[in-house]
Design a protein around this motif. Structure first.
Motif, short mmCIF file in Angstrom:
data_model
loop_
_atom_site.label_atom_id
_atom_site.label_comp_id
_atom_site.label_asym_id
_atom_site.label_seq_id
_atom_site.Cartn_x
_atom_site.Cartn_y
_atom_site.Cartn_z
N GLN A 97 0.82 -1.20 0.00
CA GLN A 97 0.00 0.00 0.00
C GLN A 97 0.86 1.26 0.00
O GLN A 97 0.48 2.29 -0.58
CB GLN A 97 -0.95 -0.03 1.19
CG GLN A 97 -1.99 -1.14 1.09
CD GLN A 97 -2.95 -1.20 2.25
OE1 GLN A 97 -3.06 -0.25 3.01
NE2 GLN A 97 -3.66 -2.31 2.39
N PHE A 230 -8.92 -2.07 7.65
CA PHE A 230 -8.42 -3.09 6.74
C PHE A 230 -7.54 -4.09 7.48
O PHE A 230 -7.72 -5.30 7.37
CB PHE A 230 -7.62 -2.46 5.59
CG PHE A 230 -6.99 -3.47 4.68
CD1 PHE A 230 -7.69 -3.99 3.62
CD2 PHE A 230 -5.68 -3.93 4.91
CE1 PHE A 230 -7.11 -4.95 2.78
CE2 PHE A 230 -5.10 -4.88 4.09
CZ PHE A 230 -5.81 -5.38 3.02
N ALA A 307 -10.91 -4.25 -1.01
CA ALA A 307 -10.37 -3.11 -0.28
C ALA A 307 -8.90 -2.88 -0.63
O ALA A 307 -8.46 -1.73 -0.79
CB ALA A 307 -10.53 -3.34 1.22
N SER A 308 -8.14 -3.96 -0.75
CA SER A 308 -6.73 -3.85 -1.08
C SER A 308 -6.52 -3.18 -2.43
O SER A 308 -5.66 -2.31 -2.59
CB SER A 308 -6.08 -5.24 -1.07
OG SER A 308 -4.74 -5.19 -1.48
N LEU A 310 -8.50 -1.09 -3.98
CA LEU A 310 -8.81 0.34 -3.88
C LEU A 310 -7.65 1.11 -3.27
O LEU A 310 -7.25 2.17 -3.76
CB LEU A 310 -10.08 0.54 -3.03
CG LEU A 310 -11.41 0.10 -3.66
CD1 LEU A 310 -12.53 0.22 -2.64
CD2 LEU A 310 -11.73 0.94 -4.89
N ARG A 311 -7.09 0.60 -2.20
CA ARG A 311 -6.00 1.28 -1.52
C ARG A 311 -4.76 1.37 -2.41
O ARG A 311 -4.09 2.41 -2.46
CB ARG A 311 -5.66 0.55 -0.22
CG ARG A 311 -6.70 0.73 0.88
CD ARG A 311 -6.29 0.01 2.15
NE ARG A 311 -7.15 0.41 3.25
CZ ARG A 311 -6.72 0.62 4.49
NH1 ARG A 311 -5.45 0.48 4.79
NH2 ARG A 311 -7.56 0.98 5.44
N ASP A 317 -11.11 4.22 0.12
CA ASP A 317 -11.40 2.87 0.61
C ASP A 317 -12.82 2.85 1.19
O ASP A 317 -13.04 3.27 2.32
CB ASP A 317 -10.38 2.47 1.66
CG ASP A 317 -10.63 1.07 2.23
OD1 ASP A 317 -11.59 0.41 1.79
OD2 ASP A 317 -9.87 0.65 3.12
N THR A 318 -13.74 2.35 0.40
CA THR A 318 -15.14 2.27 0.82
C THR A 318 -15.53 0.87 1.26
O THR A 318 -16.71 0.60 1.50
CB THR A 318 -16.05 2.71 -0.34
OG1 THR A 318 -15.78 1.86 -1.48
CG2 THR A 318 -15.79 4.16 -0.73
N SER A 320 -13.25 -1.42 3.46
CA SER A 320 -12.61 -2.03 4.64
C SER A 320 -13.55 -2.15 5.83
O SER A 320 -13.45 -3.10 6.61
CB SER A 320 -11.37 -1.24 5.04
OG SER A 320 -10.31 -1.52 4.16
#
Length: 414
Positions: A97, A230, A307-308, A310-311, A317-318, A320
């Motif tokens: 990340q 997350f 989630a990963s 997106l980050r 991050d919508t 996590s």
């Protein structure tokens, strides 16, 4: 050992031989307290500890969903191993990340390349004390930094090349990477839990350990919330995957125990247990419990993967929060399912199943210790508060985290 019920053609089957090798030594290690250095090295040599390294750095970039499926298989071989490498995989995830953060790409790339070359990370975050606080200090002097303090629950650090450590200085909290061979580092095998005995979750002492600035990889305000939804879900899903693997192993070893047996309690003469309806019922239930546990892990893994992505793309991050909710809902189901499975298996074995040679008790002991790492009863209450009132999980911390997130990135460059 057991084959996962959630196999996928894209998952690298080459790891199965390594998992089988690890499984073959699991009972002997348990009986004689043999620390699994060889097993960890086999994972390293096979490339398993580097499966999440991005392709642009020469890695395989295996998805989180496939990675957790493999972790279930590894847990079925020996449940100590996923816990040993849990902090390692979390470190990789954090550095992935950081690759998208301004000013952090070079540092993150360096650590990921180090792992791709074979390095294994442990962690030393928690401390024993009356309050949840960090007393380990990082002190600057000239161009060097010096680390002093004592950590407990240093899971995996006995087997690691590097240790991720949390320390404080003035008004900042630092995360630093420390070589396990550095002068002043002492690792003790004093974890005394009745399960997960070989995880190396004991004490690590740092006595004036000298560090360079480039070993500092994460800086936050000292009073910043440690909660990240997350990583809360990520760490929890590691435990859930390990529990699911225990259920798979319990099913497999119970089947192997029952199939050749020619005696059923209370029945005269010779009879095969595998043909007894009561035994078949127990095995059928064990199979269902193992399937349910792994299916829930797969669901959480899928949400974590979203989630990963997106980050790593630098997008909001919508997801996590949903991953965290799913992880703790799954916890409420998986823990009792696996504890049930690891107890029910004794219904088909009689007194013979209690033999020290088989160590079938290790499944319940390991599951019980894993279940104790996170307070399921507290999470049940928080889930109820969320459903009724919309109160976030870990509300005391997350209120702070939401306020601080507006001004502070999760992985600030050192």
């Amino acid at each position: 050992m057991s084959q996962s019920t959630l196999s996928t053609p894209s998952a690298p089957n080459r790891f199965q031989a390594v998992f089988d090798q690890i499984a073959n030594g699991a009972i002997e290690r348990e009986q004689n307290r043999i620390l699994p250095y060889d097993a960890v090295d086999a994972l390293r040599q096979s490339g398993f500890t580097a499966v999440r390294i991005p392709q642009k750095l020469g890695g395989e970039n295996l998805s989180l969903r496939e990675t957790f499926r493999l972790l279930v298989k590894l847990a079925a071989a020996d449940s100590n191993l996923p816990q040993i490498i849990r902090a390692h995989f979390a470190f990789v995830e954090g550095e992935r990340q950081r690759l998208t953060e301004t000013g952090a790409e070079a540092s993150a790339g360096k650590w990921l390349e180090t792992i791709h070359a074979g390095a294994v990370f442990g962690a030393a975050m928690a401390e024993l004390g009356k309050a949840a606080e960090t007393n380990t200090t990082l002190t600057p002097k000239d161009d060097k930094w010096f680390l002093n303090g004592t950590k407990y629950y240093s899971t995996g650090s006995l087997y690691a090349d590097w240790i991720a450590v949390v320390a404080v200085h003035d008004d900042k909290r630092y995360r630093v990477a420390v070589p396990t061979t550095a002068a002043g580092v002492t690792r003790l095998d004093d974890w005394d839990g009745f399960g997960q005995r070989l995880t190396g979750s004991g004490t690590t002492i740092f006595d004036n350990v000298e560090l360079s600035k480039d070993q500092i990889y994460h800086v936050l305000p000292k009073d910043a919330s440690p909660i990240d939804r997350f990583f809360t879900a990520f760490y929890q899903n590691f435990h859930l995957a390990t529990l699911a693997g225990i259920a798979q192993a319990a099913l497999h070893e119970t089947i192997e125990f029952v199939r050749p047996r020619t005696r059923v309690f209370g029945v005269p003469g010779q009879s095969f247990q595998r043909e007894d309806p009561l035994v078949q019922t127990v095995i059928g239930r064990l199979s269902s419990l193992a399937f349910a546990a792994e299916t829930l892990v797969d669901r959480v893994s899928t949400t974590l993967e979203q989630a990963s992505l997106l980050r790593e793309q630098g997008l909001p991050d919508t997801v996590s929060q949903q991953a965290e909710l799913e992880a703790f809902k799954a916890q409420q189901i998986i823990i009792p399912l696996v504890l049930d499975a690891t107890t029910s298996l004794f219904e088909v074995g009689g007194a013979s199943a209690s033999s020290e040679k088989r160590r079938l008790d290790r499944f319940w002991r390991n599951a019980r210790v894993l279940a104790s790492h996170n307070p399921a009863i507290q999470r049940a209450r928080e889930l109820g508060d969320w459903e009724l009132n919309g109160t976030p999980l870990d509300s005391g911390w997350t209120r702070k985290a939401d306020a601080e997130a507006k001004n502070t990135p999760h992985f600030a460059p050192a």
